[in-house]
Write a protein that holds these residues in place. Sequence first.
Motif, PDB file in Angstrom:
ATOM      1  N   GLY A   1       0.804  -1.219   0.000  1.00  0.00           N
ATOM      2  CA  GLY A   1       0.000   0.000   0.000  1.00  0.00           C
ATOM      3  C   GLY A   1       0.834   1.263   0.000  1.00  0.00           C
ATOM      4  N   TRP A   2       0.289   2.296   0.675  1.00  0.00           N
ATOM      5  CA  TRP A   2       0.944   3.600   0.663  1.00  0.00           C
ATOM      6  C   TRP A   2       2.276   3.575   1.391  1.00  0.00           C
ATOM      7  N   PHE A   3       2.390   2.746   2.443  1.00  0.00           N
ATOM      8  CA  PHE A   3       3.661   2.686   3.165  1.00  0.00           C
ATOM      9  C   PHE A   3       4.758   2.107   2.270  1.00  0.00           C
ATOM     10  N   ASP A   4       4.411   1.100   1.495  1.00  0.00           N
ATOM     11  CA  ASP A   4       5.373   0.514   0.573  1.00  0.00           C
ATOM     12  C   ASP A   4       5.789   1.528  -0.487  1.00  0.00           C
ATOM     13  N   ALA A   5       4.824   2.258  -1.013  1.00  0.00           N
ATOM     14  CA  ALA A   5       5.139   3.258  -2.037  1.00  0.00           C
ATOM     15  C   ALA A   5       6.041   4.366  -1.472  1.00  0.00           C
ATOM     16  N   ALA A   6       5.716   4.844  -0.267  1.00  0.00           N
ATOM     17  CA  ALA A   6       6.538   5.894   0.340  1.00  0.00           C
ATOM     18  C   ALA A   6       7.951   5.392   0.627  1.00  0.00           C
ATOM     19  N   THR A   7       8.058   4.165   1.098  1.00  0.00           N
ATOM     20  CA  THR A   7       9.375   3.600   1.380  1.00  0.00           C
ATOM     21  C   THR A   7      10.198   3.463   0.109  1.00  0.00           C
ATOM     22  N   GLN A   8       9.575   2.997  -0.960  1.00  0.00           N
ATOM     23  CA  GLN A   8      10.282   2.844  -2.230  1.00  0.00           C
ATOM     24  C   GLN A   8      10.782   4.182  -2.756  1.00  0.00           C
ATOM     25  N   ARG A   9       9.956   5.223  -2.665  1.00  0.00           N
ATOM     26  CA  ARG A   9      10.399   6.532  -3.156  1.00  0.00           C
ATOM     27  C   ARG A   9      11.535   7.068  -2.293  1.00  0.00           C
ATOM     28  N   ALA A  10      11.473   6.852  -0.975  1.00  0.00           N
ATOM     29  CA  ALA A  10      12.540   7.331  -0.095  1.00  0.00           C
ATOM     30  C   ALA A  10      13.857   6.628  -0.388  1.00  0.00           C
ATOM     31  N   THR A  11      13.806   5.319  -0.593  1.00  0.00           N
ATOM     32  CA  THR A  11      15.036   4.580  -0.901  1.00  0.00           C
ATOM     33  C   THR A  11      15.600   4.996  -2.252  1.00  0.00           C
ATOM     34  N   GLU A  12      14.734   5.256  -3.227  1.00  0.00           N
ATOM     35  CA  GLU A  12      15.217   5.693  -4.536  1.00  0.00           C
ATOM     36  C   GLU A  12      15.907   7.043  -4.449  1.00  0.00           C
ATOM     37  N   VAL A  13      15.351   7.960  -3.635  1.00  0.00           N
ATOM     38  CA  VAL A  13      15.977   9.275  -3.482  1.00  0.00           C
ATOM     39  C   VAL A  13      17.341   9.137  -2.820  1.00  0.00           C
ATOM     40  N   LEU A  14      17.431   8.348  -1.743  1.00  0.00           N
ATOM     41  CA  LEU A  14      18.704   8.191  -1.048  1.00  0.00           C
ATOM     42  C   LEU A  14      19.743   7.497  -1.920  1.00  0.00           C
ATOM     43  N   GLN A  15      19.323   6.519  -2.702  1.00  0.00           N
ATOM     44  CA  GLN A  15      20.275   5.806  -3.544  1.00  0.00           C
ATOM     45  C   GLN A  15      20.714   6.611  -4.758  1.00  0.00           C
ATOM     46  N   SER A  16      19.963   7.644  -5.107  1.00  0.00           N
ATOM     47  CA  SER A  16      20.344   8.481  -6.247  1.00  0.00           C
ATOM     48  C   SER A  16      21.390   9.526  -5.881  1.00  0.00           C
ATOM     49  N   ILE A  17      21.592   9.777  -4.575  1.00  0.00           N
ATOM     50  CA  ILE A  17      22.568  10.771  -4.132  1.00  0.00           C
ATOM     51  C   ILE A  17      23.939  10.110  -4.067  1.00  0.00           C
ATOM     52  N   PRO A  18      24.987  10.725  -4.629  1.00  0.00           N
ATOM     53  CA  PRO A  18      26.334  10.150  -4.515  1.00  0.00           C
ATOM     54  C   PRO A  18      26.727   9.952  -3.049  1.00  0.00           C
ATOM     55  N   THR A  19      27.256   8.794  -2.750  1.00  0.00           N
ATOM     56  CA  THR A  19      27.482   8.424  -1.356  1.00  0.00           C
ATOM     57  C   THR A  19      28.535   9.285  -0.679  1.00  0.00           C
ATOM     58  N   THR A  20      29.694   9.410  -1.303  1.00  0.00           N
ATOM     59  CA  THR A  20      30.801  10.115  -0.651  1.00  0.00           C
ATOM     60  C   THR A  20      30.477  11.585  -0.371  1.00  0.00           C
ATOM     61  N   PRO A  21      29.949  12.368  -1.329  1.00  0.00           N
ATOM     62  CA  PRO A  21      29.586  13.754  -0.987  1.00  0.00           C
ATOM     63  C   PRO A  21      28.548  13.845   0.126  1.00  0.00           C
ATOM     64  N   LEU A  22      27.599  12.898   0.153  1.00  0.00           N
ATOM     65  CA  LEU A  22      26.599  12.920   1.211  1.00  0.00           C
ATOM     66  C   LEU A  22      27.247  12.636   2.562  1.00  0.00           C
ATOM     67  N   TRP A  23      28.142  11.663   2.617  1.00  0.00           N
ATOM     68  CA  TRP A  23      28.881  11.393   3.850  1.00  0.00           C
ATOM     69  C   TRP A  23      29.643  12.636   4.303  1.00  0.00           C
ATOM     70  N   MET A  24      30.329  13.270   3.353  1.00  0.00           N
ATOM     71  CA  MET A  24      31.136  14.446   3.699  1.00  0.00           C
ATOM     72  C   MET A  24      30.269  15.568   4.236  1.00  0.00           C
TER      73      MET A  24
END
Length: 386
Positions: A209-232
């Motif tokens: 349902g909506w929780f699954d959809a919201a979780t999927q969009r959140a993970t997609e946003v986080l995975q689209s950000i380059p890891t090292t600059p975000l860590w920094m």
Amino acid sequence: MTLRSDPQPLPHFVSDLPFDPAESDDRAGALAEASHLRLMWWKFRRHRIAFLSLIFLVLAYTAVLFVEFLAPYHQDTRNLDAIYAPPQRVHLFHDGAFVGPFVYGRTQELDMDNLRRVYTDDPAQVHKLRFFCQGDSYDFWGMIPASLHLVCPAKDGTLFLLGTDRLGRDVLSRLTYGMRISLTIGLIGVTISLVLGVVIGGLAGYFGGWFDAATQRATEVLQSIPTTPLWMALAAIIPVTWSPLLVYAGITVILGLLDWTGLARAVRSKLLSLREEDYVLAASLMGAGAPRIIGRHMIPGFTSHLIASATLAIPGMILGETALSFLGLGLRAPITSWGILLAEARSVNIVALYPWLILPVVPVILVILAFNFLGDGLRDAADPYK
């Protein structure tokens, strides 16, 4: 009349069963009665590189418990007469006679042409090593005062097996102390990401349902950000006034909070298929709640895959801490980690003149490779089709 059928072919790892096949009338019976974890163990033992990696990592994490005892010096001990001293070689024979482990003393000269210190071994000075000896004082795990070391230099000698740095501190001792921080930060970070991944991915896969959809969009946003600059960026937010312990905790939480997305997607996809199984429906009809169904019935069905995924995630945590500390945005003195040690070798001139300062990269490579081989072995062992 009894009909006999040909025996079914047994898996290729049967030869490694912990019993003598000649004494068993039915090896297939042993396989049928074995638990899933035991079958995984039999298959994992056949993966020789993964098994050797497991032994190496067990030894490394055992050493983490006794770094003060294993290090020849305290991590902050300075020897002003041995600044940028090269590594000393351990010898066993002197003038053709067996002496035992020893190092030669050194003489120091100043090279005014190249503006550097030149150290020369003096064969007239034979310094035998001492074992299980009293040396620099330390607080074992910060609580118990002690001074016992595995190996110590002679009373009037030095022991710099990996050389010294710009302050005359023993590189081997600092590398040993840094092992505790660099190895434990991976375990703690993966524990945080494992809990978040299982909880968020489990709820998304079970309820949908909506929780699954919201979780999927959140993970997609986080995975689209380059890891090292975000860590920094997140590491730079940590106040400089924080104590080293709080900085360590902050870096660990940052690494854990940013690495749960991949595991959550894997858990979600697995639970989407498992929630349609009959035993899940039976548990629901008997009145079991969602937390019990997920935690007691669905998660244990793919625990082996979670273990393999977590093992493969630990190297990323270690590399993340090493990169942040190397760039000056991670841990800070007086804490010692492998990344902080490598920060000493950021200059090309330093690497050219004092190459032993890049030796801390060797344990980083070995540990990362060991975790990758271990994860591959666990993943293959958990695969029911291999």
